[in-house]
Enzyme design. Sequence first.
Site, short mmCIF file in Angstrom:
data_model
loop_
_atom_site.label_atom_id
_atom_site.label_comp_id
_atom_site.label_asym_id
_atom_site.label_seq_id
_atom_site.Cartn_x
_atom_site.Cartn_y
_atom_site.Cartn_z
N ARG A 144 0.86 -1.18 0.00
CA ARG A 144 0.00 0.00 0.00
C ARG A 144 0.89 1.22 0.00
O ARG A 144 2.05 1.16 0.41
CB ARG A 144 -0.93 0.02 1.22
N ASN A 170 5.09 5.96 -2.94
CA ASN A 170 6.13 5.30 -3.74
C ASN A 170 7.40 5.01 -2.96
O ASN A 170 8.48 4.90 -3.53
CB ASN A 170 6.46 6.14 -4.99
N ARG A 171 7.27 4.89 -1.64
CA ARG A 171 8.39 4.56 -0.75
C ARG A 171 9.47 5.64 -0.69
O ARG A 171 10.57 5.40 -0.22
CB ARG A 171 9.04 3.21 -1.15
N LEU A 172 9.15 6.84 -1.15
CA LEU A 172 10.08 7.97 -1.01
C LEU A 172 9.82 8.65 0.34
O LEU A 172 9.38 9.80 0.41
CB LEU A 172 9.93 8.96 -2.17
N HIS A 173 10.07 7.90 1.40
CA HIS A 173 9.74 8.35 2.75
C HIS A 173 10.61 9.53 3.19
O HIS A 173 11.72 9.73 2.68
CB HIS A 173 9.93 7.19 3.73
#
Length: 212
Positions: free
Chosen positions: A11, A190-193
Amino acid sequence: MTQIDHRQTRRDYSRGSLRRADLAADPFVQLGRWLAEAEDQPDATAMALATVNDHGQPSQRMVLLKHLDTRGLCWYSDTRSQKGRELAHNPRACLLFFWAPLERQIRVEGIVERLTEAETEAYFRSRPPGSRLAAAASHQSAPIAGRDALEARLKAVQERHPDGDVPRPESWIGFRLVPEAFEFWQGRDNRLHDRFRYHRDEAGWGLTRLMP
């Protein structure tokens, strides 16, 4: 064993963002802000405590933050437990808060020290009678034959203290993690935390953005 495959389970994280301008100069202040914003979450003060034994094997378990000040983060436990024995051998440890609905986590690394007898005694006396009885009945992490044996130990403590005034076991103490570093993480698409790390230096606390 039935195969379990979660390679397609995913997610996105889209609740918020974290910028340098959002962060307090003092990581304790920032931790206090995020704890306040998480207070409606179940077990908001639960922390995963990671320790290491004398063979270098790490272990983790959940503990509850009981109080916090500028010296560190505090919880209580039995020195005879696995975590107690490991901290006696190696006082370096790490705490992790995770609030899934807020898509946030905080990691705190540092050295663990014991709280004073007075601090420990005061907190023990504030606990509900049932919790004090359980602490006196349990030799935490030790093997036991079964639930019946555990409940027999509890009954024996109750019989010794029918008024419920249970003295604190000497092995039951308070711990404080004195932070050397904090890392604040906010989930992003998009996991660009967003990740920021506070690190202690001679001037105080430095702050660095980290790659996700």
